[in-house]
Each structure stands twice: as C-alpha cells, then as structure tokens.
Enzyme design. Sequence first.
Site, PDB file in Angstrom:
ATOM      1  N   GLU A 255       0.881  -1.178   0.000  1.00 26.73           N
ATOM      2  CA  GLU A 255       0.000   0.000   0.000  1.00 26.73           C
ATOM      3  C   GLU A 255       0.909   1.215   0.000  1.00 26.73           C
ATOM      4  OE1 GLU A 255      -1.387   3.197   0.607  1.00 26.73           O
ATOM      5  OE2 GLU A 255      -1.587   2.623   2.710  1.00 26.73           O
ATOM      6  N   LEU A 256       0.961   1.925  -1.137  1.00 25.84           N
ATOM      7  CA  LEU A 256       2.008   2.924  -1.359  1.00 25.84           C
ATOM      8  C   LEU A 256       1.471   4.334  -1.580  1.00 25.84           C
ATOM      9  CD1 LEU A 256       4.116   0.734  -3.809  1.00 25.84           C
ATOM     10  CD2 LEU A 256       4.156   0.754  -1.305  1.00 25.84           C
ATOM     11  N   CYS A 289      -1.722   8.806   3.144  1.00 26.65           N
ATOM     12  CA  CYS A 289      -1.616   8.187   1.824  1.00 26.65           C
ATOM     13  C   CYS A 289      -2.812   8.502   0.940  1.00 26.65           C
ATOM     14  CB  CYS A 289      -1.435   6.680   1.958  1.00 26.65           C
ATOM     15  SG  CYS A 289      -2.744   5.871   2.907  1.00 26.65           S
TER      16      CYS A 289
END
Length: 488
Positions: A255-256, A289
Amino acid sequence: MSTTPPFLDHALWREHLYSGGWRAASATLDVREPATGTTLTRTGAASAADVATAAAAARAAQPAWAATAPRERAELFHRVAALLQQHFDELALYVTRETGAILPKGQHEIREAIAFCRVAAAMPLHAQGQLLPAAPGKLSLARRVPLGTVGVISPFNFPLILTLRVVAPALAVGNAVIVKPDPRTPVSGGLLIAKLFEEAGLPAGVLHVLPGGVEVGEALVDEPAVPMISFTGSAAAGRRIGERAGRLLKKVSLELGGSNALIVLEDADVALAASNIAWGAWLHQGQICMASNRVLVHESLLPAIAEALVAKATHLPVGDGATGQVALGPIIDERQRDRVHAAVTESVKAGAQLLAGGTYEGLFYKPTVLSGVQPGMKVFEDETFGPVVNLVSFKTDDEAVALANAGAGGLAAGVLSASVGRALAVAQRLKAGMVHVNDQTVNDDAVNPFGGPGIAGNGHAHGGPGDWECFTAWQWLTVKDAPTPFPF
C-alpha cells in the site's frame, strides 16, 4: 479526575523488544516528540539476528494458535478493544505526541483501533470454506487456511491503525505476526499493540515487535519462515520490497499511496469545495496516503476557490497538536520537511504560483497553496506528503478525467458536484482503488477494502471483505468413504 491506573508502561520497552516476551535488545532507539523535540521514551532496536529468532518462535507457536477454538480467538479481540476503550484518553494523547498530530487525530486512531478489533473478533466465527460438487461417496471442500507467519512493515503517519489493520485480521484467521514498526513511532506502531495483546491473553510467540531500520525490514522480507509481507509506505521502498519478495515467491501486499486526485466540477458549491479541499490536503499536515494531492478545479471556479483556500491557509494555526489549540502539527522529522519544501520550491521554479505558505519554522510547515500546477511538475507527479494544495485547472469533464488518470496510479479519488449523476459518471472513469462522490479523498473504515492500482501498490486490497483473501490461502480437501482401486 480518572482513577484508572496508567496503561503505558515505558519500563517494559525501555531498551527492550517484544519477542518471546519483553527482552533486552543489543541496541537502543530514542523516540522523539516531533512537536517539542523532547525524548518520549527509549526502546530496543532490533537486528537481523532478532528477525531470525522471532521467525523461528513464530513458526513454532502458530499451529497451536490456529488450532485455538474460534470463540476463544474471538474473545481475545473483544478484550483488546475493551482495553483500548478503558484507556482511551491516555493512549490518544500518547499517539498524538509520538506522531506529531493534533489530538482529534490521536483520538481517531484509538477509535479505529477499537473498530478493527471488533471486526477481527467476528472473523473466526465466519464460514471458512465451501462445499464443492463431488461424486457420491466423496466430499470435496475448498477451505481457507492461515498462511503461517505474516511480516508487517508499517509507517509513521497513522502507526496504530495502519499496523493493527493488518495485525488484527492476520491473527484472527490463525497466523502468527512479526511487526517492524517505523523507528520514529515504535510504540504506537508496535510495542503498544504488543502490550495490548499480551494483557488480553495472546499466547507467547504468536506476536513479535521488532523496531528498527532498513536492515531489519530487509531481513524480514528475506526470512524464509515468513511467507507473506504487508508493507505500507513509499513507492520507492515498496518497489524494492516487491522485487525482493518476488524472487522468494512470497505473497506481498503493498500500500504505497499515490498522487490522489480531487475533482471540483463547475456546479460545485465554492465554500463546501474549499472546505473539502482543505481537509483532504492539510489534515495531519498532508501526511496521509489518501491525501488530496492534485486538486483539479474547473477554470470558472478556480479564482474563488483559490481565494477561499488562501484565507484558510492564512488563519489556520500551526503548532503543538497536543495542546488542543492548533489545526496542524509538525512534519514528522527534518528529512521529510526538507522533502516537502524541495517539492514546493522545485514546482514554483517550474512555473507554479505560490499563493500561500511555502515556509516553515522548525518542523512546522505552513499550510500551502500552489496554483497553475501542470503535468510534469514535482507536486503533480509525486505524492508530496506535506500540507500542500496543488490546484490544477481544467475546462471539460473529459479533461478532468484525463488529468486525474495521468498519474502512475491512485489510491483514492473524489468528485464534487451539485449533480450526483454527473459526478458518478466522472467517478466511474477514474483509475483509483477508492473513489468518493461529493467527498474529499481521505476516507477509511474498518470494513472497506483498501488498496489501489499502479503506484498505489500492487492492486491488492485488504480490509473488510478483502481480509480473508489477503491473509489466508485456499486449500482443496477431499474425503472418500473408502479408498478406491486404480488400474495401476
């Protein structure tokens, strides 16, 4: 005045790790409060050798944990949730201080941690397979089985919930877990979780917490006894982990983040749009994010929205979030602050207009508004991870969609419009893992799948209905009434 005894016991983790209980480490890690620069605590710092030891212990403890009766596993998560609720104020304040947040953000982490535990408590009681068609005299089953040990490498920004959202479901379905929290937030991101589960009665050896740097993360990815890695962090680090784990044929969940787009159509309410933009871009100093990185505004609304955002940027107070008197706290450390500032200054040199902010004192970065942002600029292409609104103008819905999809991948996206039908038509064309109509991009719950394509990760969503898929494997099991003869 509360008479509840303190839950945080820094003596437990002072110069210690959690692996087979609390044990002394060969190195230490000072944990600094970003807002004040003071040392909050000192934990142990793990080594690669500690990873190997933890993996062996986890592999030995996992089968018995997986064989624990479902109701017993479920009750453990209810006890963890109760501990979080009982010590809510104390834990929220500590998370606030360690992460450099405002107090409502710390409170949000505790509330969501409780929710994650309650959702995990239900998982052992779910159906865990399917009865497949088979010939008479034979049973054919597809069942979900735990992977074994799950390695978790978690970030600094929302360390408690971004760790627990993996730890809780992974444990609930019968895995052991090894956590490497970010060295800037080792308590909120791991050691606090260890204390919660230990006090709730999790058997020894099932959960390990090893704070440390890159070498510890690499050792965890390389460890043969850890068949899955869950990583939340930067795209650059995620690529390295994906490549390294891929060579070992490990299951990987990455998860970037990504450069998320928020689209404002010309029929949107200006005041509501500005409020949504400010929240989506500046909450927790933009260190999220899902933050609204690229704000695409119809050209007819751009002047009014820019003016409203400048007014907000000018008046929102920045300072120590634990005081309860500010809207934005500090950037986590000097390195991240300099990265944010470099992205802003580079984009201004490339032609963006700085309308507000763009300055800092210590780790406190002023809420910033950039206009005239174009593809190719640093703040358009990359996730800024700072309190920066990047305004991009468009003329048509098709252009807005093209600009939104111009990035290398998006975790979240949003569309604001007075027409739900029109906004939905735009939303359905966006390449993002999570899309919101008439809302900004920072949204999450304990029950939704979480993930996104391209630079946002490997497209693998966990959370809610995705957790069984993520943290277990299918096994085909057949049973015959008796062996049958074969022609050989």
